[in-house]
Design a protein around this motif. Sequence first.
Motif, PDB file in Angstrom:
ATOM      1  N   LYS A   1       1.227 -11.547  11.841  1.00 25.19           N
ATOM      2  CA  LYS A   1       0.582 -12.365  10.814  1.00 25.19           C
ATOM      3  C   LYS A   1       1.614 -13.025   9.900  1.00 25.19           C
ATOM      4  O   LYS A   1       1.515 -14.210   9.581  1.00 25.19           O
ATOM      5  CB  LYS A   1      -0.364 -11.494   9.987  1.00 25.19           C
TER       6      LYS A   1
ATOM      7  N   LEU B   1       1.863   2.508   7.318  1.00 22.29           N
ATOM      8  CA  LEU B   1       1.124   1.765   8.331  1.00 22.29           C
ATOM      9  C   LEU B   1       1.276   2.426   9.695  1.00 22.29           C
ATOM     10  O   LEU B   1       2.321   2.991  10.019  1.00 22.29           O
ATOM     11  CB  LEU B   1       1.653   0.330   8.429  1.00 22.29           C
ATOM     12  N   THR B   2       0.226   2.333  10.474  1.00 24.75           N
ATOM     13  CA  THR B   2       0.334   2.797  11.855  1.00 24.75           C
ATOM     14  C   THR B   2       1.063   1.732  12.658  1.00 24.75           C
ATOM     15  O   THR B   2       1.248   0.599  12.199  1.00 24.75           O
ATOM     16  CB  THR B   2      -1.062   3.045  12.466  1.00 24.75           C
TER      17      THR B   2
ATOM     18  N   ALA C   1       0.266  -5.863  13.958  1.00 27.33           N
ATOM     19  CA  ALA C   1      -0.653  -6.921  13.524  1.00 27.33           C
ATOM     20  C   ALA C   1      -0.112  -7.643  12.299  1.00 27.33           C
ATOM     21  O   ALA C   1      -0.156  -8.874  12.205  1.00 27.33           O
ATOM     22  CB  ALA C   1      -2.025  -6.319  13.229  1.00 27.33           C
ATOM     23  N   ARG C   2       0.428  -6.897  11.353  1.00 29.81           N
ATOM     24  CA  ARG C   2       0.986  -7.517  10.154  1.00 29.81           C
ATOM     25  C   ARG C   2       2.221  -8.344  10.495  1.00 29.81           C
ATOM     26  O   ARG C   2       2.437  -9.431   9.967  1.00 29.81           O
ATOM     27  CB  ARG C   2       1.348  -6.444   9.119  1.00 29.81           C
TER      28      ARG C   2
ATOM     29  N   SER D   1       0.833  -1.198   0.000  1.00 32.59           N
ATOM     30  CA  SER D   1       0.000   0.000   0.000  1.00 32.59           C
ATOM     31  C   SER D   1       0.869   1.250   0.000  1.00 32.59           C
ATOM     32  O   SER D   1       2.022   1.245   0.424  1.00 32.59           O
ATOM     33  CB  SER D   1      -0.915  -0.021   1.222  1.00 32.59           C
TER      34      SER D   1
ATOM     35  N   ASP E   1       8.965  -6.382  11.754  1.00 30.38           N
ATOM     36  CA  ASP E   1       7.709  -5.656  11.944  1.00 30.38           C
ATOM     37  C   ASP E   1       7.266  -5.660  13.409  1.00 30.38           C
ATOM     38  O   ASP E   1       6.748  -4.667  13.904  1.00 30.38           O
ATOM     39  CB  ASP E   1       6.603  -6.271  11.074  1.00 30.38           C
TER      40      ASP E   1
ATOM     41  N   ARG F   1       0.110   0.077  15.247  1.00 32.49           N
ATOM     42  CA  ARG F   1      -0.778  -1.047  15.550  1.00 32.49           C
ATOM     43  C   ARG F   1      -0.939  -1.954  14.335  1.00 32.49           C
ATOM     44  O   ARG F   1      -0.900  -3.176  14.447  1.00 32.49           O
ATOM     45  CB  ARG F   1      -2.127  -0.504  15.983  1.00 32.49           C
ATOM     46  N   GLN F   2      -1.088  -1.341  13.139  1.00 30.56           N
ATOM     47  CA  GLN F   2      -1.218  -2.150  11.923  1.00 30.56           C
ATOM     48  C   GLN F   2       0.079  -2.915  11.647  1.00 30.56           C
ATOM     49  O   GLN F   2       0.064  -4.073  11.234  1.00 30.56           O
ATOM     50  CB  GLN F   2      -1.566  -1.258  10.725  1.00 30.56           C
ATOM     51  N   ARG F   3       1.209  -2.255  11.862  1.00 32.51           N
ATOM     52  CA  ARG F   3       2.507  -2.902  11.627  1.00 32.51           C
ATOM     53  C   ARG F   3       2.690  -4.089  12.565  1.00 32.51           C
ATOM     54  O   ARG F   3       3.169  -5.160  12.166  1.00 32.51           O
ATOM     55  CB  ARG F   3       3.625  -1.882  11.828  1.00 32.51           C
TER      56      ARG F   3
ATOM     57  N   GLY G   1       6.788  -2.351  15.384  1.00 36.37           N
ATOM     58  CA  GLY G   1       5.462  -2.136  15.955  1.00 36.37           C
ATOM     59  C   GLY G   1       5.513  -1.877  17.448  1.00 36.37           C
ATOM     60  O   GLY G   1       4.849  -0.989  17.966  1.00 36.37           O
TER      61      GLY G   1
END
Length: 136
Positions: free
Chosen positions: A17, A6-7, A13-14, A2, A25, A9-11, A29
Amino acid sequence: MSLTPLTSRQRLARGLKYTAVGPVDVTLGVLGVGADSTKATAAELRRRYRSGQLRRELAAAQQNLVQELAAAQEAVSSFPETLTGVHARNRGRKLLAFGVGAGVLAVGAVTFSILRRSMKPEPSPLPPSVEVTPKP
């Protein structure tokens, strides 16, 4: 990938994952979430400091208001003594002011009466076009 960053929190979570890029990450994060938490804590501390400062300013203003009210109360309590000294001098002025006021009121009444009369229409010299006495 994208285009928007990334924020934290998103980083995180990614990172959890995807295990291939996970350690990097996850580390970024965790650092980002820690930095955000530190910023929020600092903002809260600033807010509390300003609130305390405002509380102190409010207390000072309240104390100043109490002093002003005490001074006003003292001035009001000494008002009768001041008034008795001025009362004798102002008697002639009061009579003059009363006379001027009564004169202005009389002139106003006469002016109103004249204007009121001049606004009434004058009766017409012609006979009425409608019969004045109705027939049964």
